[in-house]
Design an enzyme around this catalytic site. Structure first.
Site, PDB file in Angstrom:
ATOM      1  N   ASP A   1      -7.791  -5.065   1.033  1.00  0.00           N
ATOM      2  CA  ASP A   1      -8.654  -5.740   0.041  1.00  0.00           C
ATOM      3  C   ASP A   1      -8.183  -7.419   0.336  1.00  0.00           C
ATOM      4  O   ASP A   1      -9.261  -8.151  -0.189  1.00  0.00           O
ATOM      5  CB  ASP A   1      -8.273  -5.544  -1.384  1.00  0.00           C
ATOM      6  CG  ASP A   1      -8.825  -4.062  -1.606  1.00  0.00           C
ATOM      7  OD1 ASP A   1      -9.985  -3.781  -1.240  1.00  0.00           O
ATOM      8  OD2 ASP A   1      -8.012  -3.295  -2.187  1.00  0.00           O
TER       9      ASP A   1
ATOM     10  N   HIS B   1       0.889  -1.124   0.013  1.00  0.00           N
ATOM     11  CA  HIS B   1       0.028  -0.192  -0.056  1.00  0.00           C
ATOM     12  C   HIS B   1       0.935   1.151   0.044  1.00  0.00           C
ATOM     13  O   HIS B   1       1.898   1.258   0.700  1.00  0.00           O
ATOM     14  CB  HIS B   1      -0.969  -0.187   1.248  1.00  0.00           C
ATOM     15  CG  HIS B   1      -2.221   0.811   1.177  1.00  0.00           C
ATOM     16  ND1 HIS B   1      -1.842   2.320   1.531  1.00  0.00           N
ATOM     17  CD2 HIS B   1      -3.298   0.933   0.892  1.00  0.00           C
ATOM     18  CE1 HIS B   1      -3.092   2.858   1.294  1.00  0.00           C
ATOM     19  NE2 HIS B   1      -3.860   2.023   1.001  1.00  0.00           N
TER      20      HIS B   1
END
Length: 371
Positions: free
Chosen positions: A314, A262
């Site tokens: 996710d 990320h």
């Protein structure tokens, strides 16, 4: 003397706005939402409490939450013409494209479209929060030739959304977990989709247009589409051994492993992923399929050892949705539905203290050419 311009690829580290909505405190592993820790909120209050907080700068009383719930239910129904157009869309159309179309069409029925006052924007936010789940569910049902499913006012907001997605009334445990997923997806400072919405809003464009732009941004697999890719990878792997082998093969072939890494969480695990990891375990204990959880854990361990990367939201949200019986193609539209409140909060803030976004470039092309 001209000021030296510094190029930041991807706008890394560039402060684009002042906000009191949210902040990612990576060092302390906190996602701050109007002063509160999002993970703590997710364990103690519900999505509608968070909606109220984002709209009003404070948590609601029980009466205020009930009033918000009723206001949403009063706006659940989507105009029949919108549903008819959704049913006319090409069957091969991606669900995010259908959602984008649905929101855009919905703007035509908005009487306050060009009123950018605080109160009008709040009323439009309520209408969008009420109707986006109905568009998500029924645009997909139209695609697979199923009848329109109407929202149920006897269910809570989250239970109704999950009911429309699956066609089955959810259990209290399923509703609780799904409500948590809406919370953790609701707001995350300045990701690409929120930034896109604020850029659009900075032109004084309307809140529907800004949200439509956010849908387009969120469609990309480097942003919102990763949750669908994660579930496809889990299904391809089939079991624990297959998961380890598949990830190792992808790494050897230099393929990107979706659900890991990320831009913000580089050295620590996304705290939202930790919460969803717990949710997966809770669901498999109720529904069985413990191997799905074990596959996720093995994948997490392999990526940590091989690449030093940690799961993002996710990675663990995907198996949660799968265990809830939600079609994979709807994972990203659900993300957008949950994030609608965060995006609208940013649009409201942008309209309240606006400055047009107009960055410059570092030109690398030729000069002084002549015909």
């Amino acid at each position: 003397m001209a000021t030296e311009q510094v190029f930041h690829p991807g706008l890394d580290g560039v402060i684009a706005a002042k906000t009191d909505i949210s902040y990612l405190d990576v060092e302390n592993e906190q996602i701050v939402i109007r002063g509160y820790d999002l993970i703590e909120l997710s364990k103690h209050v519900k999505y509608l409490d968070l909606v109220y907080l984002l709209m009003n700068d404070r948590l609601p009383t029980n009466i205020e939450r009930d009033d918000l719930d009723q206001s949403l239910k009063d706006e659940y129904l989507v105009p029949n013409d919108v549903i008819s157009i959704l049913q006319m869309l090409p069957k091969q159309m991606d669900s995010m494209d259908a959602l984008r179309t649905g929101i855009s069409i919905l703007s035509g029925f908005e009487n306050e479209l060009d009123d950018r006052s605080l109160e009008a924007n709040r009323r439009k936010t309520i209408r969008l929060l009420a109707k986006v789940p109905t568009i998500v569910a029924n645009s997909f049902r139209a695609k697979i030739n199923k009848e329109v499913i109407s929202p149920r006012k006897d269910l809570s907001y989250s239970a109704n959304f999950l009911y429309m997605l699956t066609g089955q009334e959810p259990t209290p445990a399923e509703t609780k977990v799904f409500d948590q997923t809406l919370m953790v997806y609701s707001e995350h400072e300045m990701p690409n989709s929120t930034f896109a919405a604020r850029v659009i809003a900075s032109t004084t464009s309307d809140i529907y247009g800004a949200l439509t732009g956010a849908v387009s941004s969120l469609k990309g697999k480097l942003h919102g589409g990763a949750n669908e890719a994660v579930m496809e990878m889990l299904l391809e792997a089939r079991n624990v051994e297959g998961m380890e082998a598949l990830i190792m093969k992808k790494l050897q072939n230099k393929h990107r492993i979706m659900g890991f890494g990320h831009r913000v969480y580089m050295k620590k695990m996304d705290p939202r992923a930790t919460l969803m990891k717990e949710a997966v375990l809770d669901l498999v204990q109720e529904k069985g399929n413990k191997e799905l959880y074990d596959m996720c854990v093995v994948g997490e361990e392999v990526m940590k050892q091989e690449k030093g990367l940690y799961p993002n939201l996710d990675y663990y949200a995907a198996p949660v949705y799968y265990l809830l019986g939600i079609p994979i193609e709807l994972y990203t539209p659900i993300f957008l539905a949950a994030r609608t409140i965060g995006i609208c909060a940013h649009v409201i803030e942008q309209h309240a203290n606006n400055r047009l976004f107009r960055p410059r470039v570092d030109y690398t092309g030729p000069r002084n050419l002549h015909p």
